[in-house]
Motif scaffolding. Structure first.
Motif, short mmCIF file in Angstrom:
data_model
loop_
_atom_site.label_atom_id
_atom_site.label_comp_id
_atom_site.label_asym_id
_atom_site.label_seq_id
_atom_site.Cartn_x
_atom_site.Cartn_y
_atom_site.Cartn_z
N SER A 22 0.58 -1.21 -0.11
CA SER A 22 -0.34 -0.39 -0.15
C SER A 22 1.09 1.31 0.24
O SER A 22 0.78 2.22 -0.91
N ASP A 23 1.97 1.21 0.59
CA ASP A 23 2.96 2.23 0.84
C ASP A 23 3.68 2.50 -0.36
O ASP A 23 4.64 3.69 -0.90
N GLU A 24 3.91 1.40 -1.75
CA GLU A 24 4.18 1.52 -3.17
C GLU A 24 3.35 2.45 -4.09
O GLU A 24 2.51 2.52 -4.09
N GLU A 25 4.23 2.68 -5.44
CA GLU A 25 3.83 3.35 -6.23
C GLU A 25 4.36 3.84 -7.48
O GLU A 25 4.59 3.03 -7.40
N LEU A 26 2.82 2.99 -8.48
CA LEU A 26 3.19 2.89 -9.63
C LEU A 26 3.44 3.95 -10.91
O LEU A 26 2.69 5.22 -10.29
N GLN A 27 4.16 4.01 -11.31
CA GLN A 27 4.39 4.92 -12.32
C GLN A 27 4.01 3.73 -13.39
O GLN A 27 4.52 3.27 -14.31
N VAL A 28 2.74 4.77 -14.32
CA VAL A 28 1.93 4.04 -14.95
C VAL A 28 1.68 5.73 -16.42
O VAL A 28 1.30 6.49 -16.07
N ARG A 29 2.09 5.45 -17.00
CA ARG A 29 2.21 6.59 -18.76
C ARG A 29 1.02 5.80 -19.81
O ARG A 29 1.01 5.07 -19.84
N VAL A 30 -0.08 6.74 -19.26
CA VAL A 30 -1.77 6.24 -20.10
C VAL A 30 -1.14 7.01 -21.48
O VAL A 30 -1.41 8.41 -21.23
N LEU A 31 -1.61 6.35 -22.49
CA LEU A 31 -1.16 7.20 -23.98
C LEU A 31 -2.80 7.53 -24.13
O LEU A 31 -3.68 6.50 -23.69
#
Length: 99
Positions: free
Chosen positions: A54-63
Motif C-alpha cells: 500500500s505504501d508503494e507507488e506505481l508509475q504508469v504512462r497512459v496513452l
C-alpha cells in the motif's frame, strides 16, 4: 563438446600413472559450506506473495486513445477497429465477446 577421434587415447596403464598431485590439482578447492550471512538481512530482499504494497507507488504512462482503437464495452479490452462486431446504443463490442 566436440570429440577428436583421431587423437591418441589413454589406455589403462596411462590412467594409473597419473600422480596424486596432478589429480589433486584437477579438483576444485574445497571450501567450507558454512556461510557467514545474517538471515534477517538476507530475507529483506525477498518479496512474499500477498505482501502489503500500500505504501508503494506505481508509475504508469497512459496513452490517449488512438483513432484506430476502441474499448470493448463487455471485456473492457482495447481492440483494433477491425475487431468491432456490433454497436449498440453507442457502445462497441468486440468479436470475442460476440462469440
Amino acid at each position: 563438446m566436440a570429440t577428436d577421434y583421431d587423437a591418441p587415447r589413454k589406455n589403462d596403464d596411462d590412467v594409473s600413472e597419473d600422480s596424486i598431485e596432478e589429480l589433486k590439482n584437477r579438483q576444485p578447492n574445497h571450501q567450507s559450506s558454512v556461510v557467514d550471512e545474517d538471515e534477517a538481512e538476507a530475507a529483506e530482499g525477498f518479496e512474499l506473495p500477498g505482501a502489503d504494497l500500500s505504501d508503494e507507488e506505481l508509475q504508469v504512462r497512459v496513452l490517449p486513445a488512438q483513432s484506430d482503437e476502441f474499448t470493448c464495452s463487455s471485456c473492457f479490452l482495447v481492440r483494433h477497429r477491425s475487431q468491432v462486431a456490433r454497436e449498440e446504443n453507442g457502445l462497441l463490442y468486440c468479436a470475442d465477446c460476440e462469440a
